[in-house]
Design a protein around this motif. Structure first.
Motif, PDB file in Angstrom:
ATOM      1  N   ILE A  19       5.715  12.595  -5.772  1.00 11.01           N
ATOM      2  CA  ILE A  19       5.058  13.892  -5.643  1.00 11.01           C
ATOM      3  C   ILE A  19       3.684  13.761  -6.713  1.00 11.01           C
ATOM      4  O   ILE A  19       2.705  14.181  -6.324  1.00 11.01           O
ATOM      5  N   GLY A  20       3.960  13.018  -7.671  1.00 14.31           N
ATOM      6  CA  GLY A  20       2.675  13.014  -8.762  1.00 14.31           C
ATOM      7  C   GLY A  20       1.535  12.359  -7.893  1.00 14.31           C
ATOM      8  O   GLY A  20       0.372  12.837  -8.173  1.00 14.31           O
ATOM      9  N   LYS A  21       1.829  11.368  -7.363  1.00  6.39           N
ATOM     10  CA  LYS A  21       0.651  10.568  -6.791  1.00  6.39           C
ATOM     11  C   LYS A  21       0.098  11.640  -5.744  1.00  6.39           C
ATOM     12  O   LYS A  21      -1.107  11.609  -5.422  1.00  6.39           O
ATOM     13  N   LEU A  25      -3.832  12.837  -5.283  1.00  5.21           N
ATOM     14  CA  LEU A  25      -4.870  12.674  -4.211  1.00  5.21           C
ATOM     15  C   LEU A  25      -5.297  14.268  -3.757  1.00  5.21           C
ATOM     16  O   LEU A  25      -6.518  14.279  -3.338  1.00  5.21           O
ATOM     17  N   ARG A  26      -4.516  14.953  -3.568  1.00  7.66           N
ATOM     18  CA  ARG A  26      -4.905  16.338  -3.156  1.00  7.66           C
ATOM     19  C   ARG A  26      -5.764  17.163  -4.301  1.00  7.66           C
ATOM     20  O   ARG A  26      -6.771  17.680  -3.613  1.00  7.66           O
ATOM     21  N   GLU A  46      -3.447   2.198  -9.577  1.00  8.83           N
ATOM     22  CA  GLU A  46      -3.350   2.075  -7.860  1.00  8.83           C
ATOM     23  C   GLU A  46      -3.553   3.569  -7.427  1.00  8.83           C
ATOM     24  O   GLU A  46      -4.393   3.495  -6.157  1.00  8.83           O
ATOM     25  N   THR A  47      -3.086   4.387  -8.046  1.00  7.44           N
ATOM     26  CA  THR A  47      -3.412   5.861  -7.648  1.00  7.44           C
ATOM     27  C   THR A  47      -4.931   6.215  -7.715  1.00  7.44           C
ATOM     28  O   THR A  47      -5.696   6.633  -7.113  1.00  7.44           O
ATOM     29  N   VAL A  48      -5.395   5.794  -8.855  1.00  7.70           N
ATOM     30  CA  VAL A  48      -7.117   5.959  -9.241  1.00  7.70           C
ATOM     31  C   VAL A  48      -7.923   5.130  -8.128  1.00  7.70           C
ATOM     32  O   VAL A  48      -8.788   5.666  -7.632  1.00  7.70           O
ATOM     33  N   VAL A  49      -7.367   3.899  -7.903  1.00  9.93           N
ATOM     34  CA  VAL A  49      -8.146   3.000  -6.927  1.00  9.93           C
ATOM     35  C   VAL A  49      -8.129   3.955  -5.226  1.00  9.93           C
ATOM     36  O   VAL A  49      -9.221   3.896  -4.840  1.00  9.93           O
ATOM     37  N   GLN A 223       8.123  17.068   2.479  1.00 10.06           N
ATOM     38  CA  GLN A 223       7.242  15.889   2.198  1.00 10.06           C
ATOM     39  C   GLN A 223       6.403  16.115   0.923  1.00 10.06           C
ATOM     40  O   GLN A 223       5.918  17.128   0.443  1.00 10.06           O
ATOM     41  N   ALA A 224       5.886  15.216   0.140  1.00  8.06           N
ATOM     42  CA  ALA A 224       5.299  15.295  -1.136  1.00  8.06           C
ATOM     43  C   ALA A 224       3.989  15.901  -0.784  1.00  8.06           C
ATOM     44  O   ALA A 224       3.489  16.686  -1.796  1.00  8.06           O
TER      45      ALA A 224
END
Length: 258
Positions: A19-21, A25-26, A46-49, A223-224
């Protein structure tokens, strides 16, 4: 909805997965600069990329949310460079078991992350928000905050605390321009669920996935991205009249499961 977060900075704990990722993104897609905090530095990176590949703005910050001094140091370093407009307390861990098969170590482990971690992040962030008379805090609670769920003794204890901490902060800082709300998801399909099923039900995984899905009256897991959508709304100016509220997002679990 006009969820424009341009020029806002959002700090998300546990932003490296699940959920955090999706929240990271959102919020980045809505224009925010996202500070991705996670114990797993690689996951945060990886989230930042991914955010940057989609023309968003983000930075990774390894942090043990359960360590008060570490949280203070990381957030103080951030505040030297930029203001934090939004805090999303998402990091959390789970435990399956009733009171009799919840050890003291289990209880302490969940408290350190799920309760003290939320306290640590708010304690480090609220003074700067208070000084500016502006800020948004979203805490990730759970349906377990308000209804009984079998074999979730320690987890329910911690998420009940998240709910009441939310109410307390909303009350204490309403005149300082700080809005504080929480979100109470039902079962959401994340890598945690897949790993849980793989570990505990290797021989009848699909059957158990179906059973868990149908425990929500709507007939499926969340869904996340759906959770992230609610987070983005509550962070936006469209939600400026909302504080001290708990938002179930659970496919009818709390109100229809009887």
């Amino acid at each position: 909805m006009n969820q424009n977060l341009t020029d806002k900075t959002a700090l998300v704990t546990g932003g490296g997965s699940g959920i955090g990722k999706s929240v990271c993104l959102r919020l980045a897609a809505a224009g925010a600069h996202v500070l991705v905090l996670d114990l797993d530095e690689q996951a945060a990176t990886e989230t930042v990329v991914q955010i940057q590949s989609e023309n968003g703005s983000a930075s990774a910050h390894p942090c043990n949310i359960a360590d008060h001094d570490n949280v203070q140091q990381v957030i103080n370093n951030i505040l030297h460079d930029r203001l934090i407009d939004i805090l999303i307390n998402n990091a959390g861990i789970a435990h399956v078991g009733n009171l009799e098969n919840t050890s003291e170590a289990d209880l302490d482990r969940l408290y350190q992350v799920n309760v003290k971690g939320v306290y640590n992040a708010m304690a480090a962030t609220i003074p700067a928000m208070k000084a500016r008379k502006s800020g948004v805090i979203i805490n990730m609670a759970s349906v377990a905050s308000s209804v009984g769920i079998a074999d979730r003794f320690a987890y329910s204890m911690t998420k009940g605390a998240v709910l009441t901490m939310t109410y307390s902060v909303a009350k204490d800082y309403i005149n300082d321009g700080i809005r504080c709300n929480c979100i109470a998801p039902g079962r959401v399909h994340t890598p945690f669920v897949d790993n849980f099923l793989d570990k505990n039900y290797p021989d009848n995984r699909d059957e158990m996935f179906d059973k868990l899905s149908k425990s929500q009256p709507i007939g499926r897991m969340g869904q996340a991205d759906e959770i992230a959508g609610l987070v983005a709304y509550l962070c936006s100016d469209e939600a400026s009249f909302i504080t001290g509220s708990n938002f179930p997002i659970d496919g009818g679990f709390v109100t229809l499961n009887n």
